[in-house]
Design a protein around this motif. Structure first.
Motif, PDB file in Angstrom:
ATOM      1  N   VAL A  37       2.478  -0.637 -11.691  1.00  0.00           N
ATOM      2  CA  VAL A  37       1.285  -1.253 -11.090  1.00  0.00           C
ATOM      3  C   VAL A  37       1.327  -2.758 -11.300  1.00  0.00           C
ATOM      4  N   ALA A  38       1.685  -3.144 -12.522  1.00  0.00           N
ATOM      5  CA  ALA A  38       1.765  -4.581 -12.831  1.00  0.00           C
ATOM      6  C   ALA A  38       2.868  -5.248 -12.025  1.00  0.00           C
TER       7      ALA A  38
ATOM      8  N   ILE B 204      10.485   4.508  -8.711  1.00  0.00           N
ATOM      9  CA  ILE B 204       9.492   5.594  -8.736  1.00  0.00           C
ATOM     10  C   ILE B 204      10.123   6.898  -8.267  1.00  0.00           C
ATOM     11  N   ALA B 205      10.920   6.819  -7.215  1.00  0.00           N
ATOM     12  CA  ALA B 205      11.590   8.020  -6.713  1.00  0.00           C
ATOM     13  C   ALA B 205      12.496   8.626  -7.780  1.00  0.00           C
TER      14      ALA B 205
ATOM     15  N   LYS C   9       0.830  -1.208   0.000  1.00  0.00           N
ATOM     16  CA  LYS C   9       0.000   0.000   0.000  1.00  0.00           C
ATOM     17  C   LYS C   9       0.865   1.259   0.000  1.00  0.00           C
ATOM     18  N   ALA C  10       1.949   1.222   0.786  1.00  0.00           N
ATOM     19  CA  ALA C  10       2.828   2.389   0.856  1.00  0.00           C
ATOM     20  C   ALA C  10       3.465   2.674  -0.507  1.00  0.00           C
ATOM     21  N   VAL C  11       3.856   1.615  -1.223  1.00  0.00           N
ATOM     22  CA  VAL C  11       4.463   1.804  -2.547  1.00  0.00           C
ATOM     23  C   VAL C  11       3.413   2.272  -3.549  1.00  0.00           C
ATOM     24  N   ARG C  12       2.185   1.717  -3.464  1.00  0.00           N
ATOM     25  CA  ARG C  12       1.108   2.160  -4.361  1.00  0.00           C
ATOM     26  C   ARG C  12       0.778   3.642  -4.128  1.00  0.00           C
ATOM     27  N   PHE C  13       0.809   4.065  -2.878  1.00  0.00           N
ATOM     28  CA  PHE C  13       0.545   5.469  -2.562  1.00  0.00           C
ATOM     29  C   PHE C  13       1.612   6.367  -3.202  1.00  0.00           C
TER      30      PHE C  13
ATOM     31  N   ARG D  61       0.913   6.592  -6.914  1.00  0.00           N
ATOM     32  CA  ARG D  61      -0.180   7.510  -7.264  1.00  0.00           C
ATOM     33  C   ARG D  61       0.298   8.958  -7.232  1.00  0.00           C
ATOM     34  N   ASP D  62       1.127   9.280  -6.244  1.00  0.00           N
ATOM     35  CA  ASP D  62       1.676  10.637  -6.186  1.00  0.00           C
ATOM     36  C   ASP D  62       2.491  10.948  -7.437  1.00  0.00           C
ATOM     37  N   ALA D  63       3.284   9.972  -7.882  1.00  0.00           N
ATOM     38  CA  ALA D  63       4.111  10.171  -9.074  1.00  0.00           C
ATOM     39  C   ALA D  63       3.230  10.357 -10.311  1.00  0.00           C
ATOM     40  N   GLN D  64       2.140   9.582 -10.404  1.00  0.00           N
ATOM     41  CA  GLN D  64       1.236   9.710 -11.547  1.00  0.00           C
ATOM     42  C   GLN D  64       0.552  11.073 -11.554  1.00  0.00           C
ATOM     43  N   MET D  65       0.172  11.555 -10.399  1.00  0.00           N
ATOM     44  CA  MET D  65      -0.442  12.890 -10.306  1.00  0.00           C
ATOM     45  C   MET D  65       0.546  13.980 -10.701  1.00  0.00           C
TER      46      MET D  65
END
Length: 374
Positions: free
Chosen positions: A327-328, A358-359, A297-301, A304-308
């Motif tokens: 995501v995959a 992601i970072a 969940k922490a990585v998905r969060f 989402r921030d990166a996508q925004m």
């Protein structure tokens, strides 16, 4: 003209000696050339006049030749004045500095001899810091004395500055020497306490590693198999270094004692890392086992921030598919948590890798220009 030329020539020579990088001689060369040309013209005219007088004849166009040579001499003298005035500050500073170089060298040598004598007579003469700085002073003094007979002022000045710096360092070493014994005593006490703490912590390594083997798959701790042996080796090395430090302090060699305590600290750091790697691994895997989806969940969060951010900066075309692919990746690694002994460590490592990726994408997006609507 000759007097002006001689004065300027001497100043340029001083500048070349003291500040060769300023290339004052190159700027002076065409002016000097004009002086030589004018002087040559004057000498040639004088010889022609004398010859005409001996022959009892009038020199052809004598007045015109005289005017031409006089004008040439005047122009050359004016060029010398313009050159000197244009560089007066630098030239006069160079002359002043050149005159002080011998005095500077002598003063520095006298000061070095004084401090060197104090070091030789000091009770701290055998301290490594004092010995090394004293040797540096000796070397710098030899260099200066070798340069003085025929070297340029710049070379002598540089050698004098090196000797002065070495002398200051030796003086500092002498000033700090009296505090070394107390510092060594404090360091030995500190490392002794830390060594005891490291041994206590190391006692928990074997039980933690045993728990890893019992509770999780072998792959989750395969890279930690040698940690107990390596931590014990590092602790023993720290203990040996500490023992040598105590011996050095007892032999009135606190600087060696300080160096050895530094080595001991390095070994203890290594031992602590070996122990912590096992105990932290156990704590991490137990936390993931109790709630496997919490880390995902922490990585998905973060994703989402990166996508925004990509949307707000108008970078979806460039980075949207890259971020969607994560995501995959998260889904695939989450599906591996099945069976009696899931590989929780592989799960953690993969999620950490995704988070780092992601970072990196976020950092690159922030450096790119684009509309901001955050």
């Amino acid at each position: 003209m000759d007097k002006r030329q001689s004065a300027a020539e001497a100043a340029v020579h001083a500048a070349e000696q003291v500040f060769p990088d300023r290339r004052m001689a190159a700027a002076w060369e065409p002016v000097r050339g004009r002086c030589y040309d004018a002087a040559g013209a004057y000498v040639a005219l004088t010889e022609r006049l004398e010859q005409a007088e001996r022959d009892g004849i009038a020199l052809a166009q004598g007045p015109q030749q005289a005017q031409s040579v006089t004008r040439q001499l005047t122009d050359a003298a004016r060029a010398v004045d313009e050159f000197y005035r244009g560089n007066q500050a630098q030239l006069e500073h160079a002359v002043a500095v050149l005159g002080t170089v011998p005095q500077l060298a002598q003063q520095v040598k006298v000061a070095a001899a004084g401090v060197r004598g104090q070091a030789a007579e000091s009770e701290y003469a055998n301290y490594p810091s004092v010995r090394s700085q004293a040797a540096a002073v000796d070397e710098a003094l030899i260099t200066l004395e070798a340069a003085e007979p025929g070297a340029s002022a710049a070379t002598v000045r540089e050698a004098a500055n090196r000797l002065e710096t070495a002398t200051k360092r030796l003086a500092d070493a002498l000033a700090q020497a009296p505090s070394r014994a107390a510092a060594a005593k404090t360091a030995i006490s500190s490392v002794t306490t830390r060594l005891a703490a490291a041994r206590t912590r190391a006692e928990g390594l074997a039980p933690a590693y045993s728990a890893l083997l019992r509770e999780f798959s072998a792959a989750s701790s395969a890279d930690l198999a040698d940690n107990e042996r390596e931590s014990q080796r590092a602790i023993e090395a720290a203990d040996a270094a500490l023992g040598r430090a105590r011996a050095a302090a007892a032999a009135h060699d606190p600087e060696t004692a300080l160096d050895l305590t530094t080595s001991a600290r390095g070994y203890l750091t290594e031992a602590e890392q070996q122990v912590d790697a096992v105990t932290k691994r156990l704590a991490t895997l137990r936390a993931v086992r109790s709630d496997p989806q919490e880390k995902a969940k922490a990585v998905r969060f973060r994703l989402r921030d990166a996508q925004m951010l990509a949307v707000s900066r108008g970078l979806v075309t460039e980075w949207g598919s890259v971020l969607d692919a994560q995501v995959a990746r998260i889904d695939r690694i989450s599906e591996t948590l099945s069976g009696r002994h899931p590989d929780y460590w592989a799960y953690v490592v993969e999620l950490d890798t995704i988070a780092d990726f992601i970072a990196g994408v976020v950092e690159r997006m922030r450096k790119q220009a684009g509309p901001r609507r955050e």
